[in-house]
Write an enzyme that holds these catalytic residues in place. Structure first.
Site, PDB file in Angstrom:
ATOM      1  N   LYS A  18      31.413  31.191  36.838  1.00  0.00           N
ATOM      2  CA  LYS A  18      31.347  31.449  35.286  1.00  0.00           C
ATOM      3  C   LYS A  18      30.479  30.408  34.509  1.00  0.00           C
ATOM      4  CE  LYS A  18      34.639  35.107  35.169  1.00  0.00           C
ATOM      5  NZ  LYS A  18      35.998  35.685  34.439  1.00  0.00           N
ATOM      6  N   ARG A  74      42.017  35.795  45.657  1.00  0.00           N
ATOM      7  CA  ARG A  74      41.961  34.671  45.039  1.00  0.00           C
ATOM      8  C   ARG A  74      43.390  34.201  44.276  1.00  0.00           C
ATOM      9  NH1 ARG A  74      38.353  31.855  41.680  1.00  0.00           N
ATOM     10  NH2 ARG A  74      38.665  31.777  39.520  1.00  0.00           N
ATOM     11  N   TYR A  77      49.710  31.215  37.675  1.00  0.00           N
ATOM     12  CA  TYR A  77      49.980  31.091  38.952  1.00  0.00           C
ATOM     13  C   TYR A  77      51.317  30.324  39.123  1.00  0.00           C
ATOM     14  CZ  TYR A  77      45.301  33.324  39.828  1.00  0.00           C
ATOM     15  OH  TYR A  77      44.466  33.970  39.445  1.00  0.00           O
ATOM     16  N   HIS A 102      38.293  27.323  37.019  1.00  0.00           N
ATOM     17  CA  HIS A 102      38.937  27.682  35.563  1.00  0.00           C
ATOM     18  C   HIS A 102      38.426  26.592  34.582  1.00  0.00           C
ATOM     19  CE1 HIS A 102      42.187  30.413  37.357  1.00  0.00           C
ATOM     20  NE2 HIS A 102      40.995  31.125  37.297  1.00  0.00           N
ATOM     21  N   ARG A 157      35.681  34.122  43.530  1.00  0.00           N
ATOM     22  CA  ARG A 157      35.498  35.412  43.083  1.00  0.00           C
ATOM     23  C   ARG A 157      34.618  36.136  43.697  1.00  0.00           C
ATOM     24  NH1 ARG A 157      34.743  31.265  38.801  1.00  0.00           N
ATOM     25  NH2 ARG A 157      36.501  31.481  37.102  1.00  0.00           N
ATOM     26  N   HIS A 179      40.063  40.397  44.351  1.00  0.00           N
ATOM     27  CA  HIS A 179      40.694  39.249  43.536  1.00  0.00           C
ATOM     28  C   HIS A 179      42.256  38.905  44.172  1.00  0.00           C
ATOM     29  CE1 HIS A 179      39.157  37.264  40.003  1.00  0.00           C
ATOM     30  NE2 HIS A 179      40.310  37.204  39.575  1.00  0.00           N
TER      31      HIS A 179
END
Length: 308
Positions: A174, A253, A285, A276, A150, A250
Site C-alpha cells: 500500500k 496473513r 495481533y 504496516h 496481501r 487474508h
C-alpha cells in the site's frame, strides 16, 4: 440563492470528484452507489437546502436496521459529508447540517487466524481434492502463509520480483511502498512444481511476445490470476467441498502475523514484514496472541478447572 435539487447536486458532485479531484472511476462509482440511499426519502427531487439532519439520521438508522455493516454506513456518512461540504462551498446551502452527522464507532474485531493444523489441512487440500489446478493452488496457499502478503500483492507478483532460488521477493504494498517478503522451503518447493506445470501448459506465457504474461500466477486460460480469482480459490478449498472451515486470503496473513509473534518475533519486525505503516495495525495481533496463549493455558494447566 437559487434552489437546487438534491439529485442535481449529486450529479455535479460526482463530476467534480472525477474531473477536478481526479478520483478513480471505481471511487466515483462507489460514491454513486452510496447516494442511491437517497432514492427513497427524502428523494432526489427535493431542494437540497430543505434536507435536514433528522432526515439524514433517519437514512443512517434505516441502513442499520436493514443489516448494513458499520463500515458501509460510515462510508455513506463520509459521502454525505463530502457532498454537503461541496454544496456549502458553492453556496447551494446556507447551513451544512451534515457536520452533525457523526460516524459510527467500529466494533473491535480481532483478526481471524488459523491453527497450525488448519493451515496444514488447507495447504494439503489441493493435492487431496484436485478441484482446480492443484500445483498452482498449493503454491498459492504456501506462499500466502509463508510471506504474510496481501492478496493484491500475491496477485501482482512477477517472476522478475524474486531473488535467486525463490527465497525472497520484492512486493509493492500500500502507498506504493516496496518491501522484501520471504518464502520458506515448503513454499519454494510448491512454487517450483507449479512453475514446471505452468511451463508445460502455457509455454508461450514465459517468453517475451504477444502471449507473455509477467504475473506469476495464471488462471486456467493462461492469463494473470486476479485477486478476486485468488479469493475464489481459497473459498473453494476451505468451503463445504473442502476443509469446511471457510477462510479468505487474508486469513493466511493473520495467521502469519500471529505465528511470528507467538514464536518470539518483535512487533516492530512483524510490522516491517507486513508492510504496516502504523504499529497500531500490527499490535492487533498481540491481542490475538494473548488470547491464543490463554487457550493453551486453559487446556494444559492442571488446575484450570477442567474435569478429567
Amino acid at each position: 440563492m437559487d434552489a437546487r435539487s438534491l439529485g442535481d447536486c449529486i450529479d455535479e458532485y460526482l463530476l467534480y470528484l472525477e474531473h477536478v479531484k481526479g478520483r478513480s472511476s471505481h471511487t466515483v462509482k462507489g460514491y454513486a452507489e452510496d447516494f442511491k440511499h437517497f432514492d427513497g426519502e427524502p428523494g432526489r427531487d427535493v431542494d437540497i437546502a430543505s434536507v435536514d439532519l433528522g432526515q439524514l439520521r433517519s437514512l443512517v438508522g434505516g441502513m442499520s436496521s436493514r443489516g448494513y455493516s458499520v463500515a458501509s454506513i460510515n462510508r455513506f456518512i463520509a459521502a454525505v459529508r463530502g457532498l454537503f461540504a461541496y454544496c456549502r462551498k458553492n453556496q447551494y446551502i446556507q447551513e451544512n447540517v451534515a457536520l452533525e452527522l457523526k460516524a459510527l464507532k467500529k466494533p473491535k474485531v480481532l483478526p481471524r487466524f488459523m491453527t497450525q493444523a488448519e493451515v496444514d489441512a488447507l495447504c494439503s487440500e489441493p493435492d487431496r481434492k484436485k478441484l482446480l489446478w492443484p500445483a498452482r493452488d498449493k503454491a498459492l496457499f504456501e506462499m500466502l502463509y509463508s510471506s504474510g502478503c496481501r492478496v493484491s500483492e500475491i496477485a501482482s507478483l512477477r517472476l522478475s520480483d524474486f531473488t535467486e532460488g525463490y527465497a525472497s521477493a520484492v512486493v509493492m504494498g500500500k502507498g506504493s511502498k516496496e518491501r522484501y517478503v520471504f518464502f520458506e522451503q515448503d513454499a519454494r518447493g510448491a512454487l517450483e512444481q507449479y512453475l514446471e506445470e505452468r511451463k508445460k501448459r502455457f509455454p508461450a506465457s514465459l517468453r517475451e511476445g504477444a502471449s507473455f504474461v509477467a504475473e506469476l500466477f495464471l488462471n486456467q486460460r493462461g492469463t494473470a490470476l486476479s485477486a478476486a480469482g485468488i479469493e475464489l480459490i481459497v473459498r473453494e478449498y476451505s468451503g463445504v467441498w473442502g476443509t469446511n472451515k471457510p477462510m479468505t486470503p487474508h486469513s493466511f496473513r493473520h495467521t502469519f502475523a500471529t505465528a511470528m509473534l507467538l514464536n518470539g518475533a518483535d512487533v516492530r519486525e512483524v510490522q516491517a514484514m507486513l508492510g504496516h505503516s502504523s504499529i497500531n495495525a500490527t499490535q492487533r495481533y498481540t491481542h490475538v496472541s494473548a488470547e491464543r496463549l490463554r487457550e493453551v493455558y486453559d487446556q494444559a494447566f492442571p488446575h484450570s478447572g477442567k474435569q478429567d
